[in-house]
Design a protein around this motif. Structure first.
Motif, PDB file in Angstrom:
ATOM      1  N   VAL A 150      -3.086  -9.329  -4.493  1.00  7.33           N
ATOM      2  CA  VAL A 150      -3.867  -9.563  -3.286  1.00  7.33           C
ATOM      3  C   VAL A 150      -3.284 -10.746  -2.515  1.00  7.33           C
ATOM      4  N   SER A 152      -3.520 -12.998   1.110  1.00  3.49           N
ATOM      5  CA  SER A 152      -4.366 -13.257   2.270  1.00  3.49           C
ATOM      6  C   SER A 152      -3.946 -14.526   2.986  1.00  3.49           C
ATOM      7  N   ASN A 216      -9.741 -14.475   8.275  1.00  2.00           N
ATOM      8  CA  ASN A 216      -8.940 -14.190   7.090  1.00  2.00           C
ATOM      9  C   ASN A 216      -8.535 -12.717   7.045  1.00  2.00           C
ATOM     10  N   GLN A 218      -6.415  -9.834   4.778  1.00  2.00           N
ATOM     11  CA  GLN A 218      -6.006  -9.629   3.387  1.00  2.00           C
ATOM     12  C   GLN A 218      -5.372  -8.262   3.157  1.00  2.00           C
ATOM     13  N   GLU A 220      -4.444  -5.904  -0.089  1.00  4.44           N
ATOM     14  CA  GLU A 220      -4.420  -5.660  -1.536  1.00  4.44           C
ATOM     15  C   GLU A 220      -3.401  -4.553  -1.784  1.00  4.44           C
TER      16      GLU A 220
END
Ligand SMILES: *[C@@H]1O[C@H](CO)[C@@H](O)[C@H](O)[C@H]1NC(C)=O
Ligand SMILES: *[C@@H]1O[C@H](CO)[C@@H](O)[C@H](O)[C@H]1NC(C)=O
Ligand SMILES: *[C@@H]1O[C@H](CO)[C@@H](O)[C@H](O)[C@H]1NC(C)=O
Length: 289
Positions: A150, A152, A216, A218, A220
């Motif tokens: 992950v 971010s 934010n 992100q 994954e």
């Protein structure tokens, strides 16, 4: 009000009709191959441009399409595991390209485009300081070789047409996983996966202006799927596009700020000098396996 499930669409060369069921409640098909599930959270519609994914009208994020990468030239640190780069003091874990960059952009990366970090993070400025191109731009490439996990970062983009703020994983010419904010529409985000030279971009309305404050973003990245989240809420998950094994392919993690040279009217637009330097801001870059 939280909208749970808003749309489902197929994306790919074999699928041409525009989505017609946007806004309708449809079952979440989840992580099935050849399906893309959209989970909305602030809006009750999703803007999905299927035709753009088929026309490849968008330039590569971060590096040129012809293998003239800057980021793959960066030696990868021989380490694995989580990291946290606040980007507020030191950039010692990054490589910063200088005097290079894709021919088809209006800018060239210069070292000086990456500003000294301060309490608000690190910014990358678009100015007119390149000897090669009309404009100067910049990139930060993390030295750790990416693995699944992950990723971010907090970013602020701009609303200047033709300006792109990018956060991406790339194995140059082979695979790329992108988050891109463009000045043409700073209230949307583009999520894209490259499979070789084929792109699979999706535009998602954010419900806020990405040029007005930190949010934010992100990615994954797993062997069987990629999911994108904004401010901690997952908004797109795909398992219909393959990436390549990071154990045997040289991925890099990068942040950049750059300008288009031609009219990308379905995407970022064409950059026009706004008369004064503009900047993308970054802070809190994290990786968790
Ligand atoms: C660079 O990476 C190392 C290893 O993850 C970490 O200990 C260090 O804090 C990092 N440096 C900065 C300035 O973040
Ligand atoms: C950090 O951002 C705040 C809010 O925009 C601003 O007032 C302050 O001057 C900035 N600090 C630095 C060191 O740039
Ligand atoms: C999608 O592409 C069409 C052209 O095929 C364009 O007219 C439209 O504006 C695009 N929509 C978005 C959201 O980019």
């Amino acid at each position: 009000m939280r909208t749970t499930i808003i749309a489902l669409a197929l994306i790919g060369a074999a699928f041409s009709p525009p989505p017609t069921a946007l806004g309708a409640a449809v079952p979440f098909l989840g992580n099935t191959r050849n399906s893309v599930a959209f989970l909305g959270y602030t809006r009750n519609s999703v803007d999905v441009n299927l035709s753009l994914g088929q026309t490849q009208s968008k330039p590569v994020a971060g590096v040129p399409p012809l293998g003239k990468t800057t980021s793959n030239a960066v030696p990868a640190a021989d380490r694995i595991g989580p990291f946290f780069e606040p980007l507020t003091s030191s950039l010692s874990n990054f490589s910063i390209p200088d005097n290079q960059g894709p021919d088809r952009w209006a800018c060239s990366y210069i070292r000086g485009a990456v500003d000294t970090p301060d309490i608000n993070g690190t910014s990358i400025t678009i100015a007119k300081k390149s000897k090669r191109k009309p404009f100067s731009c910049g990139e930060l490439v993390h030295i750790q070789r990416p693995q699944y996990g992950v990723y971010s970062v907090d970013m602020i983009s701009t609303n200047v047409r033709g300006h792109v703020t990018g956060f991406f994983l790339i194995a140059n010419g082979v695979s790329e996983i992108d988050v891109e904010l463009t000045g043409l529409d700073s209230e949307a985000v583009w999520f894209n996966i490259w499979e070789g030279s084929k792109q699979n971009p999706v535009k998602i309305p954010l419900g806020f202006d990405a040029a007005k404050g930190f949010h934010n973003y992100q990615i994954e990245w797993r062997k069987d799927f990629i999911a994108w989240s904004v401010d901690g809420k997952q908004i797109l998950k795909r398992s219909d596009i393959n990436t390549v094994d990071p154990a045997t392919n040289s991925y890099r993690l990068a942040l950049n700020s750059w300008t288009t040279a031609v009219e990308e009217n379905m995407w970022a637009g064409k950059f026009k000098w706004p008369g004064t330097p503009i900047r993308s801001q970054f802070r809190n870059l994290r990786y968790t396996p």
